[in-house]
Design a protein around this motif. Structure first.
Motif: not given
Length: 245
Positions: A199-204
């Protein structure tokens, strides 16, 4: 969270893990000490059980019982083997549609996504053992029971799942703003796995480096992002639209 989905107390959790119970997540009190707690931590790490450190207030909210600094949630579902699920899907003759959730953290978002996945014919959802939202009462309720109909696989690392799918000729598409391509540029008629991020950083970033394609949703407002469950629904229904046309 309902008590029937919980185990509390250090020794009880150790015995449950060792007996093979499907433990979804273990919550450990921050700064908890003692030999028994060390033993629990060793078992959790050895068995690769999802766990996190939380304040004692969190544990007190989970249960009013004497938890001794540890509460575990029992998964209401059994998890599937990824290799077997891929093989079964390919043998069915259907065009595979998988969903990978890269460390999604909110149980309600997870449940909403499972509900949409069930409605759009997703063959399976893949999550990481560590750092993922628990499959708990909130997940079941928000999914409207769909959690019992969609196979869910747990893997050690998302990248391993990506490589495995690619080796089976299943294209991996990551949802990210870090691309010039929109979902309307992607061919979803082929075997595909869609990857949604945290939710915060998206896909690694390490996952983004190994996927086959990246895609974003066109945005025209002043807010820069959608809730992940809403975005996931848009991706899945674009796949449905293409496959119906």
């Amino acid at each position: 969270m309902k008590n029937e989905n919980q185990i509390f107390g250090i020794r009880a959790i150790i015995e449950a893990i060792n007996s093979g119970a499907v433990i979804d997540k273990v919550f450990l009190q921050k700064d908890a000490q003692g030999e028994l707690m060390k033993e629990l931590l060793k078992v959790v790490k050895t068995k690769n059980v999802n766990f996190s450190y939380v304040p004692v207030e969190k544990l007190n909210r989970l249960t009013s019982m004497n938890h001794q600094g540890a509460v575990a949630t029992i998964s209401p579902i059994g998890f599937h083997d990824l290799d077997e699920l891929i093989s079964t899907t390919l043998e069915s003759g259907k065009t595979p549609l998988f969903l990978i959730l890269d460390q999604l953290s909110d149980a309600r978002n997870f449940g909403a996504i499972i509900r949409t996945a069930e409605c759009t014919g997703v063959n399976g959802i893949i999550i990481q053992k560590q750092g993922s939202a628990p499959v708990n009462g909130d997940t079941v309720k928000t999914s409207a029971g769909a959690v019992f109909n969609v196979p869910i696989c747990k893997v050690d690392h998302i990248k391993d799942a990506v490589f495995h799918l690619q080796s089976c000729d299943i294209k991996t598409v990551a949802a990210t703003e870090k691309t010039d391509h929109t979902i309307y540029d992607i061919d979803f008629k082929t075997p595909v796995a869609i990857i949604m991020g945290n939710e915060e950083r998206g896909v690694n970033p390490s996952v983004l480096k190994v996927v086959d394609e990246k895609a974003k949703l066109p945005m025209f407002g002043t807010i820069e992002s959608l809730n992940v469950s809403v975005a996931c629904g848009a991706f899945l229904y674009e796949a449905v639209r293409q496959r119906l046309s």
